[in-house]
Motif scaffolding. Structure first.
Motif, PDB file in Angstrom:
ATOM      1  N   LEU A   1      28.773  42.096  46.409  1.00 13.46           N
ATOM      2  CA  LEU A   1      29.500  40.845  46.605  1.00 13.46           C
ATOM      3  C   LEU A   1      30.848  40.901  45.898  1.00 13.46           C
ATOM      4  CD1 LEU A   1      29.796  37.925  47.523  1.00 13.46           C
ATOM      5  CD2 LEU A   1      28.421  37.231  45.539  1.00 13.46           C
ATOM      6  N   PHE A   2      30.864  41.381  44.669  1.00 10.69           N
ATOM      7  CA  PHE A   2      32.130  41.514  43.939  1.00 10.69           C
ATOM      8  C   PHE A   2      33.084  42.455  44.677  1.00 10.69           C
ATOM      9  CE2 PHE A   2      29.979  40.498  39.649  1.00 10.69           C
ATOM     10  CZ  PHE A   2      30.299  39.155  39.778  1.00 10.69           C
ATOM     11  N   THR A   3      32.544  43.533  45.226  1.00  5.52           N
ATOM     12  CA  THR A   3      33.369  44.487  45.968  1.00  5.52           C
ATOM     13  C   THR A   3      34.025  43.814  47.164  1.00  5.52           C
ATOM     14  OG1 THR A   3      31.970  46.347  45.301  1.00  5.52           O
ATOM     15  CG2 THR A   3      33.363  46.669  47.219  1.00  5.52           C
ATOM     16  N   ARG A   4      33.258  43.016  47.906  1.00  7.69           N
ATOM     17  CA  ARG A   4      33.816  42.316  49.064  1.00  7.69           C
ATOM     18  C   ARG A   4      34.899  41.326  48.637  1.00  7.69           C
ATOM     19  NH1 ARG A   4      28.370  41.677  50.493  1.00  7.69           N
ATOM     20  NH2 ARG A   4      28.490  39.412  50.217  1.00  7.69           N
ATOM     21  N   LEU A   5      34.666  40.634  47.545  1.00 12.21           N
ATOM     22  CA  LEU A   5      35.652  39.658  47.059  1.00 12.21           C
ATOM     23  C   LEU A   5      36.958  40.349  46.664  1.00 12.21           C
ATOM     24  CD1 LEU A   5      33.291  37.403  44.924  1.00 12.21           C
ATOM     25  CD2 LEU A   5      34.424  36.757  47.060  1.00 12.21           C
ATOM     26  N   ALA A   6      36.841  41.512  46.020  1.00 15.42           N
ATOM     27  CA  ALA A   6      38.045  42.264  45.650  1.00 15.42           C
ATOM     28  C   ALA A   6      38.787  42.733  46.899  1.00 15.42           C
ATOM     29  CB  ALA A   6      37.674  43.457  44.763  1.00 15.42           C
ATOM     30  N   GLU A   7      38.043  43.147  47.906  1.00 13.57           N
ATOM     31  CA  GLU A   7      38.666  43.581  49.156  1.00 13.57           C
ATOM     32  C   GLU A   7      39.392  42.428  49.840  1.00 13.57           C
ATOM     33  OE1 GLU A   7      35.262  45.142  51.122  1.00 13.57           O
ATOM     34  OE2 GLU A   7      35.498  47.169  50.286  1.00 13.57           O
ATOM     35  N   GLN A   8      38.960  41.198  49.560  1.00 16.82           N
ATOM     36  CA  GLN A   8      39.615  40.010  50.115  1.00 16.82           C
ATOM     37  C   GLN A   8      40.796  39.545  49.272  1.00 16.82           C
ATOM     38  OE1 GLN A   8      36.440  37.124  50.517  1.00 16.82           O
ATOM     39  NE2 GLN A   8      35.228  38.485  51.812  1.00 16.82           N
ATOM     40  N   GLY A   9      41.066  40.256  48.159  1.00 17.70           N
ATOM     41  CA  GLY A   9      42.243  39.952  47.357  1.00 17.70           C
ATOM     42  C   GLY A   9      41.988  39.317  46.006  1.00 17.70           C
ATOM     43  N   LYS A  10      40.722  39.032  45.678  1.00 19.91           N
ATOM     44  CA  LYS A  10      40.412  38.470  44.367  1.00 19.91           C
ATOM     45  C   LYS A  10      40.537  39.553  43.296  1.00 19.91           C
ATOM     46  CE  LYS A  10      38.850  34.396  45.883  1.00 19.91           C
ATOM     47  NZ  LYS A  10      39.628  33.158  45.672  1.00 19.91           N
ATOM     48  N   THR A  11      41.007  39.160  42.125  1.00 21.21           N
ATOM     49  CA  THR A  11      41.000  40.054  40.975  1.00 21.21           C
ATOM     50  C   THR A  11      39.682  39.841  40.240  1.00 21.21           C
ATOM     51  OG1 THR A  11      43.402  39.873  40.765  1.00 21.21           O
ATOM     52  CG2 THR A  11      42.198  40.713  38.850  1.00 21.21           C
ATOM     53  N   ILE A  12      38.877  40.884  40.143  1.00 21.54           N
ATOM     54  CA  ILE A  12      37.535  40.790  39.559  1.00 21.54           C
ATOM     55  C   ILE A  12      37.486  41.631  38.286  1.00 21.54           C
ATOM     56  CG2 ILE A  12      35.062  41.039  39.968  1.00 21.54           C
ATOM     57  CD1 ILE A  12      36.324  39.266  42.061  1.00 21.54           C
ATOM     58  N   ILE A  13      37.057  41.021  37.189  1.00 18.85           N
ATOM     59  CA  ILE A  13      36.876  41.758  35.939  1.00 18.85           C
ATOM     60  C   ILE A  13      35.473  41.490  35.422  1.00 18.85           C
ATOM     61  CG2 ILE A  13      37.677  42.133  33.572  1.00 18.85           C
ATOM     62  CD1 ILE A  13      40.399  41.071  34.437  1.00 18.85           C
TER      63      ILE A  13
ATOM     64  N   ASN B   1      45.858  44.558  37.866  1.00 21.51           N
ATOM     65  CA  ASN B   1      46.640  44.217  39.046  1.00 21.51           C
ATOM     66  C   ASN B   1      45.910  43.190  39.916  1.00 21.51           C
ATOM     67  OD1 ASN B   1      48.671  46.152  38.423  1.00 21.51           O
ATOM     68  ND2 ASN B   1      47.359  47.771  39.260  1.00 21.51           N
ATOM     69  N   ALA B   2      46.664  42.489  40.738  1.00 22.12           N
ATOM     70  CA  ALA B   2      46.080  41.561  41.698  1.00 22.12           C
ATOM     71  C   ALA B   2      45.187  42.329  42.671  1.00 22.12           C
ATOM     72  CB  ALA B   2      47.185  40.827  42.458  1.00 22.12           C
ATOM     73  N   GLY B   3      44.014  41.808  42.953  1.00 25.04           N
ATOM     74  CA  GLY B   3      43.096  42.447  43.876  1.00 25.04           C
ATOM     75  C   GLY B   3      42.346  43.631  43.295  1.00 25.04           C
ATOM     76  N   GLU B   4      42.399  43.805  41.982  1.00 28.99           N
ATOM     77  CA  GLU B   4      41.728  44.928  41.336  1.00 28.99           C
ATOM     78  C   GLU B   4      40.305  44.543  40.938  1.00 28.99           C
ATOM     79  OE1 GLU B   4      42.393  47.805  37.385  1.00 28.99           O
ATOM     80  OE2 GLU B   4      44.012  46.547  38.133  1.00 28.99           O
ATOM     81  N   PHE B   5      39.382  45.471  41.116  1.00 35.41           N
ATOM     82  CA  PHE B   5      38.012  45.311  40.638  1.00 35.41           C
ATOM     83  C   PHE B   5      37.892  46.197  39.406  1.00 35.41           C
ATOM     84  CE2 PHE B   5      33.228  45.663  41.948  1.00 35.41           C
ATOM     85  CZ  PHE B   5      32.881  45.033  40.773  1.00 35.41           C
ATOM     86  N   ALA B   6      37.857  45.565  38.233  1.00 35.93           N
ATOM     87  CA  ALA B   6      37.924  46.297  36.966  1.00 35.93           C
ATOM     88  C   ALA B   6      36.694  46.017  36.116  1.00 35.93           C
ATOM     89  CB  ALA B   6      39.182  45.894  36.197  1.00 35.93           C
TER      90      ALA B   6
ATOM     91  N   ASP C   1      38.472  28.264  44.669  1.00 35.02           N
ATOM     92  CA  ASP C   1      39.235  29.381  45.222  1.00 35.02           C
ATOM     93  C   ASP C   1      40.215  29.984  44.217  1.00 35.02           C
ATOM     94  OD1 ASP C   1      39.838  31.185  47.224  1.00 35.02           O
ATOM     95  OD2 ASP C   1      41.428  29.954  48.080  1.00 35.02           O
ATOM     96  N   PRO C   2      39.733  30.374  43.020  1.00 38.02           N
ATOM     97  CA  PRO C   2      40.625  30.943  42.016  1.00 38.02           C
ATOM     98  C   PRO C   2      41.037  32.370  42.391  1.00 38.02           C
ATOM     99  CG  PRO C   2      38.382  31.149  41.267  1.00 38.02           C
ATOM    100  CD  PRO C   2      38.329  30.372  42.562  1.00 38.02           C
ATOM    101  N   PRO C   3      42.224  32.805  41.984  1.00 37.89           N
ATOM    102  CA  PRO C   3      42.628  34.182  42.273  1.00 37.89           C
ATOM    103  C   PRO C   3      41.942  35.206  41.379  1.00 37.89           C
ATOM    104  CG  PRO C   3      44.354  33.041  41.045  1.00 37.89           C
ATOM    105  CD  PRO C   3      43.316  32.019  41.387  1.00 37.89           C
TER     106      PRO C   3
END
Length: 231
Positions: free
Chosen positions: A184-196, A29-34, A160-162
């Protein structure tokens, strides 16, 4: 945001066709830290290459942010990836003859998404985000491994990739630096980035919002956390 439908990937070897992915169905999902976990040879990197468009499936579909990666030509993929996908490689892959500031600016020059007048300011913002603005004029080899990894993350965020994809981002770092990268990854996900992230570190994977385990080219387990991301 990301969907794989029946994705298969095989390679031709001297002994015949070798299947690496065997009908993978997966969604993020969008904004998910996976996180994606699995033993060496399980298909993790190949799966990552499907999501990033570095490689394409032998069969099946890969959709990212509404775009059909499986249908794109190499030139279309390169243009699309520059704006939509940030990739953090395990061994940084920074250009050694350019300063870390120049590494970020080059990423923006290549894509052309950020206006020229805004690029230096954005590079400074990103280096400040990863705590390295004071080192902007240094060459990558003048930095520690952890610092180079943070530069690699800043470069991946240049346009600024999603979506941000990271292959073993903490594998070569000490525990303190690894923790700072995770935060840092956690903060980026909280800002709406999808992190895998792909990782061998099960304790790290347990702290992400979802964990996918792959074995022998197949998804064998998926788990979604019931705790808030910041916990």
């Amino acid at each position: 945001m990301i969907e794989l439908r029946g994705v298969k990937k095989s390679y031709q070897t001297s002994s015949g066709e070798y299947p690496v992915l065997k009908g993978v169905n997966l969604e993020f999902n969008a904004g998910e830290f996976a996180s994606i976990i699995g033993k060496s040879g399980s298909g993790k990197t190949t799966l990552l290459n499907m999501i990033t468009g570095i490689d394409r499936p032998s069969d099946g579909e890969v959709w990212v942010n509404g775009s059909p990666l499986h249908k794109m030509s190499e030139s279309q993929m390169a243009r699309w990836r520059g704006s939509n996908m940030g990739i953090v490689f395990q061994f940084f892959q920074l250009l050694p003859t350019l300063s870390i500031m120049e590494n970020l600016l080059l990423a923006m020059d290549f894509c052309g998404k950020i206006p020229i007048s805004e690029r230096k300011e954005r590079a400074e913002y990103l280096l400040n985000l990863v705590g390295l603005l004071d080192h902007a004029d240094k060459l990558p080899l003048a930095l520690s491994g952890g610092q180079q990894q943070r530069v690699a993350i800043a470069r991946a965020l240049a346009n600024d990739p999603p979506v941000l994809i990271a292959d073993e981002p903490t594998g070569n770092l000490d525990s303190k630096t690894a923790e700072s990268i995770f935060e840092l990854f956690t903060r980026l996900a909280e800002q709406g980035k999808t992190i895998i992230i792909v990782t061998h570190d099960d304790s790290l994977a347990k702290r992400t919002q979802s964990t996918t385990m792959i074995a022998d080219g197949m998804i064998v387990a998926e788990k979604r956390a019931s705790i808030p991301l910041a916990a």
